[in-house]
Design an enzyme around this catalytic site. Structure first.
Site, mmCIF file in Angstrom:
data_model
loop_
_atom_site.group_PDB
_atom_site.id
_atom_site.type_symbol
_atom_site.label_atom_id
_atom_site.label_comp_id
_atom_site.label_asym_id
_atom_site.label_seq_id
_atom_site.Cartn_x
_atom_site.Cartn_y
_atom_site.Cartn_z
ATOM 1 N N LYS A 1 -33.152 -9.350 -5.684
ATOM 2 C CA LYS A 1 -33.165 -10.756 -5.483
ATOM 3 C C LYS A 1 -31.968 -11.483 -4.771
ATOM 4 O O LYS A 1 -30.880 -11.196 -5.176
ATOM 5 C CB LYS A 1 -33.304 -11.579 -6.959
ATOM 6 C CG LYS A 1 -33.288 -12.883 -7.036
ATOM 7 C CD LYS A 1 -33.597 -13.609 -8.262
ATOM 8 C CE LYS A 1 -33.382 -15.013 -8.338
ATOM 9 N NZ LYS A 1 -33.640 -15.576 -9.486
ATOM 10 N N LYS B 1 -37.330 -10.544 -3.816
ATOM 11 C CA LYS B 1 -37.530 -11.960 -3.780
ATOM 12 C C LYS B 1 -36.544 -12.566 -3.177
ATOM 13 O O LYS B 1 -35.375 -12.279 -3.277
ATOM 14 C CB LYS B 1 -37.447 -12.464 -5.129
ATOM 15 C CG LYS B 1 -37.351 -13.782 -5.202
ATOM 16 C CD LYS B 1 -37.257 -14.355 -6.938
ATOM 17 C CE LYS B 1 -36.710 -15.718 -6.838
ATOM 18 N NZ LYS B 1 -36.344 -16.151 -8.070
HETATM 19 C C1 PBG Z 1 -34.528 -18.238 -12.100
HETATM 20 C C2 PBG Z 1 -35.534 -18.162 -10.958
HETATM 21 C C3 PBG Z 1 -35.428 -18.828 -9.532
HETATM 22 C C4 PBG Z 1 -36.755 -18.290 -9.022
HETATM 23 C C5 PBG Z 1 -37.342 -17.559 -10.036
HETATM 24 N N1 PBG Z 1 -36.626 -17.473 -11.149
HETATM 25 C C6 PBG Z 1 -34.543 -19.725 -8.830
HETATM 26 C C7 PBG Z 1 -33.024 -19.429 -8.667
HETATM 27 O O1 PBG Z 1 -32.690 -18.338 -8.777
HETATM 28 O O2 PBG Z 1 -32.366 -20.379 -8.598
HETATM 29 C C8 PBG Z 1 -37.324 -18.852 -7.457
HETATM 30 C C9 PBG Z 1 -38.966 -18.964 -7.524
HETATM 31 C C10 PBG Z 1 -39.111 -19.767 -6.216
HETATM 32 O O3 PBG Z 1 -38.349 -20.343 -5.849
HETATM 33 O O4 PBG Z 1 -40.474 -20.034 -6.302
HETATM 34 N N2 PBG Z 1 -33.462 -17.749 -11.778
#
Ligand code: PBG
Length: 325
Positions: free
Chosen positions: A192, A249
């Site tokens: 991520k 991600k």
């Molecule tokens: C929480 C989280 C995030 C997303 C999923 N879980 C955002 C972040 O890390 O700020 C993003 C999902 C999306 O943008 O569709 N940490």
């Protein structure tokens, strides 16, 4: 010598279907859901039309409609009113999970996001030190494991930690097993990245990490967009710690990472076609430049070709209809 060589396989829909090597399946998709405390009716989210900030009542209606549209796998993001710096209260999300599972049981598979960004006052994914310039790893993973246990008890089929702390997969697995939740699947947001493509999501969850503390971004815990090896190391580590599914991600901007992981591991690879990536297509469609449906289908094809086994996408609820026409 024929003038048609490779074009012969493209000449009509039949031969294109027969010779296709990419097959996107709505059964491999997961639909995100947001459930929000303290609102009276569902609210739209800029950039991801068709996805809402739901109440517990409207999320039940939404899931029923999604089941009718062929979608049975979901990832739930709970946004409670309670915000704290530690000792978090996840009661609202737990209640949402209980209500959903009571209504639909095993007709659906419910993953629940595990993170603290919608529970902290400052919007960071973990617990900050006193001067607010560092997310403390070990207290954070303890709080995350507690959250995972709460959601497993409420009936989640899967917990999906998205915080990017070190060691949280092992800590969560250990806690779940110790309390008899061996059947709960662990899907880790492993690769991520500290991406700029999470904008609409952070509006949906009110989780931007810039609320009055010194640390204003997630770069000290999410993977650096200029260091793909560090993200790959997170994947290896999470598999060792017991992740059942690993996730990449964002997705569209990280196709090479999806490819690399899918070729080097036997663990299923999920990818999250995130809110900002979805919004790019929607924004172009709004300007009349492309058709949103076509943009999303082509994006899914790219993810599938890169090697994703599972696609998390805001348009999952349209996939069966779109892919059959
Ligand atoms: C929480 C989280 C995030 C997303 C999923 N879980 C955002 C972040 O890390 O700020 C993003 C999902 C999306 O943008 O569709 N940490």
């Amino acid at each position: 010598m024929s003038s048609l060589t490779l074009r012969r396989l493209r000449l009509n829909q039949h031969i294109r279907e027969l010779s296709a090597d990419i097959h996107i399946d709505y059964k491999s998709m997961i639909q995100p859901l947001f459930v929000v405390e303290g609102i009276d009716e569902k609210e739209s989210i800029p950039g991801i039309p068709g996805t809402y900030r739901d109440t517990i009542e409207t999320v039940i209606e939404q899931i029923r409609a999604d089941i009718n549209a062929g979608i049975t796998k979901f990832i739930l993001f709970g946004v409670g009113e309670a915000r704290a710096c530690k000792d978090f209260n996840h009661g609202f999300t737990a209640k949402a999970i209980e209500t959903i599972k009571k209504e639909f049981g095993n007709e659906i598979w419910l993953a629940v996001d595990i993170c603290l960004c919608a529970s902290t006052e400052h919007g960071h994914c973990g617990i900050l030190n006193d001067c607010g310039d560092h997310v403390m790893n070990d207290p954070s993973i303890e709080a995350l494991a507690d959250e995972a246990l709460t959601f497993a008890k409420a009936g989640a089929d899967c917990v999906a930690p998205s915080d990017m702390m070190d060691g949280r997969v092992g800590a969560i697995r250990e806690k779940l097993d110790a309390h008899g939740f061996q059947k709960v699947v662990l899907m880790s947001y492993s690769a991520k990245f500290a991406s700029k493509f999470y904008g609409p999501f952070r509006i949906a969850c009110d989780s931007s990490p810039d609320k009055g503390v010194q640390l204003k971004d997630r770069k000290t815990y999410q993977a650096d967009v200029f260091n793909h090896k560090n993200a790959l190391a997170c994947v290896e580590r999470d598999i060792q710690e017991g992740a059942d599914i690993v996730m990449v991600k964002p997705a569209i901007h990280y196709l090479d990472i999806i490819r690399e992981i899918s070729e080097t591991t036997t663990t299923p690879v999920a990818c999250y076609y995130v809110s900002g990536e979805h919004a790019l297509v929607e924004a172009a469609a709004e300007k009349g430049l492309i058709e949103a449906k076509d943009g999303h289908i082509e994006s899914w094809a790219a993810l599938s070709r890169a090697g994703a086994d599972i696609i998390i996408t805001y348009a999952a609820r349209y996939a069966k209809e779109w892919l059959s026409s």
